[in-house]
Design an enzyme around this catalytic site. Structure first.
Site, short mmCIF file in Angstrom:
data_model
loop_
_atom_site.label_atom_id
_atom_site.label_comp_id
_atom_site.label_asym_id
_atom_site.label_seq_id
_atom_site.Cartn_x
_atom_site.Cartn_y
_atom_site.Cartn_z
N ARG A 283 -12.42 8.22 -53.18
CA ARG A 283 -11.98 7.08 -52.34
C ARG A 283 -12.81 7.13 -51.06
O ARG A 283 -12.86 8.17 -50.39
CB ARG A 283 -10.49 7.24 -52.04
CG ARG A 283 -9.89 6.12 -51.22
CD ARG A 283 -8.37 6.23 -51.13
NE ARG A 283 -7.91 7.43 -50.45
CZ ARG A 283 -6.62 7.77 -50.27
NH1 ARG A 283 -5.66 6.97 -50.76
NH2 ARG A 283 -6.28 8.86 -49.65
N SER B 5 -1.38 12.16 -35.67
CA SER B 5 -1.70 12.45 -37.07
C SER B 5 -2.89 13.40 -37.14
O SER B 5 -3.77 13.38 -36.27
CB SER B 5 -2.06 11.13 -37.74
OG SER B 5 -2.70 11.35 -38.98
N TYR C 279 -7.05 2.69 -38.22
CA TYR C 279 -5.73 3.31 -38.03
C TYR C 279 -5.87 4.61 -37.23
O TYR C 279 -5.17 4.83 -36.24
CB TYR C 279 -5.07 3.61 -39.40
CG TYR C 279 -3.92 4.58 -39.27
CD1 TYR C 279 -2.73 4.20 -38.68
CD2 TYR C 279 -4.06 5.91 -39.71
CE1 TYR C 279 -1.69 5.12 -38.54
CE2 TYR C 279 -3.03 6.82 -39.57
CZ TYR C 279 -1.85 6.43 -38.98
OH TYR C 279 -0.83 7.33 -38.82
N ASP D 35 13.58 -1.20 -34.04
CA ASP D 35 12.66 -1.37 -35.17
C ASP D 35 12.61 -2.86 -35.51
O ASP D 35 13.65 -3.53 -35.50
CB ASP D 35 13.15 -0.55 -36.38
CG ASP D 35 12.07 -0.32 -37.44
OD1 ASP D 35 11.47 -1.31 -37.89
OD2 ASP D 35 11.83 0.84 -37.79
N LYS E 27 -4.52 6.05 -33.26
CA LYS E 27 -3.85 7.31 -32.90
C LYS E 27 -4.66 8.04 -31.82
O LYS E 27 -4.11 8.55 -30.85
CB LYS E 27 -3.70 8.21 -34.12
CG LYS E 27 -2.73 7.69 -35.16
CD LYS E 27 -1.30 7.65 -34.63
CE LYS E 27 -0.32 7.01 -35.58
NZ LYS E 27 0.97 6.67 -34.98
P1 NAD Z 1 7.05 3.87 -41.61
O1 NAD Z 1 6.23 2.65 -41.83
O2 NAD Z 1 8.07 4.23 -42.63
O3 NAD Z 1 7.77 3.78 -40.19
C1 NAD Z 1 7.25 3.05 -39.12
C2 NAD Z 1 8.34 2.13 -38.62
O4 NAD Z 1 7.86 1.39 -37.49
C3 NAD Z 1 8.81 1.10 -39.65
O5 NAD Z 1 10.21 1.14 -39.75
C4 NAD Z 1 8.33 -0.24 -39.08
O6 NAD Z 1 9.20 -1.30 -39.42
C5 NAD Z 1 8.32 0.06 -37.60
N1 NAD Z 1 7.41 -0.76 -36.78
C6 NAD Z 1 6.09 -1.00 -37.00
N2 NAD Z 1 5.61 -1.79 -36.01
C7 NAD Z 1 6.64 -2.05 -35.16
C8 NAD Z 1 6.78 -2.81 -33.97
N3 NAD Z 1 5.75 -3.48 -33.46
N4 NAD Z 1 7.98 -2.84 -33.35
C9 NAD Z 1 9.04 -2.18 -33.88
N5 NAD Z 1 8.97 -1.46 -35.01
C10 NAD Z 1 7.79 -1.40 -35.65
O7 NAD Z 1 6.02 5.08 -41.38
P2 NAD Z 1 6.25 6.64 -41.29
O8 NAD Z 1 5.50 7.25 -42.42
O9 NAD Z 1 7.67 6.96 -41.10
O10 NAD Z 1 5.41 6.96 -39.98
C11 NAD Z 1 6.01 7.01 -38.71
C12 NAD Z 1 4.93 7.29 -37.67
O11 NAD Z 1 4.27 8.51 -38.00
C13 NAD Z 1 3.84 6.24 -37.60
O12 NAD Z 1 3.45 6.08 -36.26
C14 NAD Z 1 2.72 6.83 -38.41
O13 NAD Z 1 1.47 6.35 -38.01
C15 NAD Z 1 2.88 8.31 -38.09
N6 NAD Z 1 2.32 9.19 -39.11
C16 NAD Z 1 2.70 9.04 -40.40
C17 NAD Z 1 2.14 9.87 -41.38
C18 NAD Z 1 2.49 9.69 -42.82
O14 NAD Z 1 1.72 10.16 -43.67
N7 NAD Z 1 3.60 9.08 -43.18
C19 NAD Z 1 1.22 10.87 -41.01
C20 NAD Z 1 0.88 11.00 -39.67
C21 NAD Z 1 1.42 10.15 -38.72
C1 WQD Z 2 -4.08 12.92 -50.38
C2 WQD Z 2 -5.11 13.41 -51.39
C3 WQD Z 2 -6.76 11.76 -51.92
C4 WQD Z 2 -3.97 8.97 -53.80
C5 WQD Z 2 -3.30 9.72 -45.35
C6 WQD Z 2 -3.86 9.17 -44.05
C7 WQD Z 2 -3.50 10.08 -42.92
C8 WQD Z 2 -1.99 10.36 -42.87
C9 WQD Z 2 -1.47 10.79 -44.19
C10 WQD Z 2 -0.95 8.83 -41.39
C11 WQD Z 2 -6.53 13.00 -51.05
C12 WQD Z 2 -5.93 12.06 -53.12
C13 WQD Z 2 -4.56 10.03 -53.16
C14 WQD Z 2 -4.22 8.77 -55.19
C15 WQD Z 2 -5.63 10.72 -55.17
N1 WQD Z 2 -1.26 9.18 -42.55
N2 WQD Z 2 -5.37 10.89 -53.83
N3 WQD Z 2 -5.05 9.66 -55.80
O1 WQD Z 2 -5.59 10.52 -47.33
O2 WQD Z 2 -4.80 12.86 -46.81
O3 WQD Z 2 -3.88 11.00 -45.56
O4 WQD Z 2 -1.88 9.87 -45.21
O5 WQD Z 2 -1.34 9.27 -40.35
O6 WQD Z 2 -3.95 9.46 -41.77
O7 WQD Z 2 -5.25 9.06 -44.17
O8 WQD Z 2 -3.23 11.24 -47.90
O9 WQD Z 2 -1.76 11.00 -49.86
O10 WQD Z 2 -3.53 9.25 -49.43
O11 WQD Z 2 -4.23 11.53 -50.17
O12 WQD Z 2 -6.37 11.50 -55.78
O13 WQD Z 2 -3.74 7.83 -55.80
O14 WQD Z 2 -4.83 12.80 -52.65
O15 WQD Z 2 -8.12 11.58 -52.28
O16 WQD Z 2 -7.37 14.04 -51.47
P1 WQD Z 2 -4.51 11.41 -46.94
P2 WQD Z 2 -3.11 10.67 -49.36
#
Ligand code: NAD
Ligand code: WQD
Length: 337
Positions: free
Chosen positions: A291, A124, A148, A31, A152
């Protein structure tokens, strides 16, 4: 068995590391700490009584990555590393393309070079764009609505091409819905920088009095209460899905894709009201305009993960809110305390 966890200090990865260690795997983390803290690694070590091998490494740095493969004898990789803020990706798309796409290509090249061809990839639900029906199944059309999401989608396509070129790869693409909550110890959790973009981290800050009120982004969607509906999944359930995916890879499945969600949708107002129960306080909110880019409804059909991985989400919305609040109240400044 040694698992390399890229992005292993982050939110979902820290919960996954804990489950991996408890299941008897050895964990090696790479990381660059661009969005995380070493503290999450220390906390997981403390909770499990086991060590994590940590490399402060950027996945764009091929030499450094190669060195990890030379040193460690990696069996499989769980690839979490990536940037994930939708709004930021619209403002600075090239940074997202460089980090997420070039980073993944570099990782795949190194894996190929060292003949490590078992990969779990963090995709995602965003790859479904604005789904034409719910619940969403894995075979539905894919699209992206922001840079973003495009990273993916492009990585998924790269993985499909890679697998077509060489069927000795085993790849599990996991499409997460909306991960929330924290480990029930309250010692690890989500620690966003600045004002949270996502709903539940924002609600958590309102609950502890750090932010004044929740902005509800639109109440004129075609949903029962007019607010957006999502499939919120407890991060510990999600983490356990990765253990099941790693087990699956040992059976040489080829390339497989799974939705990881609960199959249940909650509206923004449902979340606020459930959180009020968890923290025993009123959460003030105000309705604001929608949004841009948000969709009305998204929730998973997670049947395939149940049938093929034997995985299903077990924790309900009460537990998600309780665990989120415990972490937030124990560590109001996250890992910066
Ligand atoms: P996070 O930001 O907490 O974790 C991502 C980690 O990757 C961080 O620790 C960051 O420092 C590290 N990182 C970023 N770029 C890097 C690089 N170039 N080299 C090494 N490390 C690097 O995010 P998270 O919520 O734990 O998400 C983890 C994964 O899951 C991500 O790929 C994210 O896109 C995916 N994801 C997250 C969500 C969500 O809502 N949290 C939803 C769907 C998919
Ligand atoms: C959830 C709901 C908003 C904030 C995002 C990424 C998605 C994935 C997960 C990584 C929606 C509403 C939100 C606020 C609100 N990430 N909202 N007030 O948009 O479903 O997904 O995170 O892959 O790719 O797009 O999640 O938590 O932002 O929103 O009313 O302050 O809450 O409109 O309906 P979202 P979110």
């Amino acid at each position: 068995m040694k698992i390399l966890v890229t992005g292993g200090a982050g939110y979902i990865a820290s919960h996954t590391n804990l489950e991996l260690l408890q299941a008897g795997y050895e964990v090696v983390v790479a990381d660059n700490l661009s969005n995380s803290s070493m503290e999450s690694i220390h906390r997981v070590e403390k909770l499990t009584g086991k060590k994590i091998t940590f490399y402060e490494a950027d996945i764009l740095d091929k030499e450094r990555l190669s060195n990890i493969f030379v040193q460690e004898g990696i069996h499989s990789v769980i690839h979490f590393a990536g940037l994930k803020a939708v709004g930021e990706s619209c403002a600075i798309p090239l940074k997202y393309f460089r980090n997420n796409l070039s980073g993944t290509i570099t990782l795949l090249e190194v894996m190929q070079e060292y003949n490590v061809k078992n990969l779990v990839f963090s995709s995602s639900a965003t790859v479904y764009g604005d789904p034409e029906k719910v619940p969403v199944t894995e075979d539905m059309p894919l699209s992206a609505t922001n840079p973003y999401g495009r990273t993916k989608l492009m990585i998924e396509e790269m993985l499909r091409d890679l697998y077509r070129s060489d069927a000795s790869w085993n790849i599990a693409i996991l499409r997460y819905f909306n991960p929330i909550g924290a480990h029930e110890s309250g010692e690890i959790g989500e620690d966003p920088n600045g004002i949270p973009n996502n709903l539940v981290p924002y609600v958590a800050k309102v609950a502890i009095g750090e932010l004044e009120k929740v902005n509800v982004f639109g109440d004129d969607y075609d949903t029962p209460d007019g607010t957006g509906i999502r499939d919120y999944i407890h991060v510990v359930d999600l983490a356990r899905g990765h253990i099941k995916a790693i087990e699956k890879l040992t059976q040489n499945p080829g390339l497989v894709v799974y939705n990881l969600g609960t199959g249940v949708g909650y509206s923004v107002l449902d979340i606020i009201h459930n959180y009020e129960k968890a923290c025993n306080k009123t959460i003030p909110y105000a309705v604001t305009p929608r949004r841009p880019g948000d969709i009305a409804v998204s929730y998973a059909d997670a049947t395939k993960a149940y049938q093929e991985l034997g995985w299903k989400a077990e924790k309900g919305i009460d537990k998600m809110c309780e665990d989120s609040f415990r972490w937030q109240s124990k560590y109001p400044k996250g890992y910066k305390n």
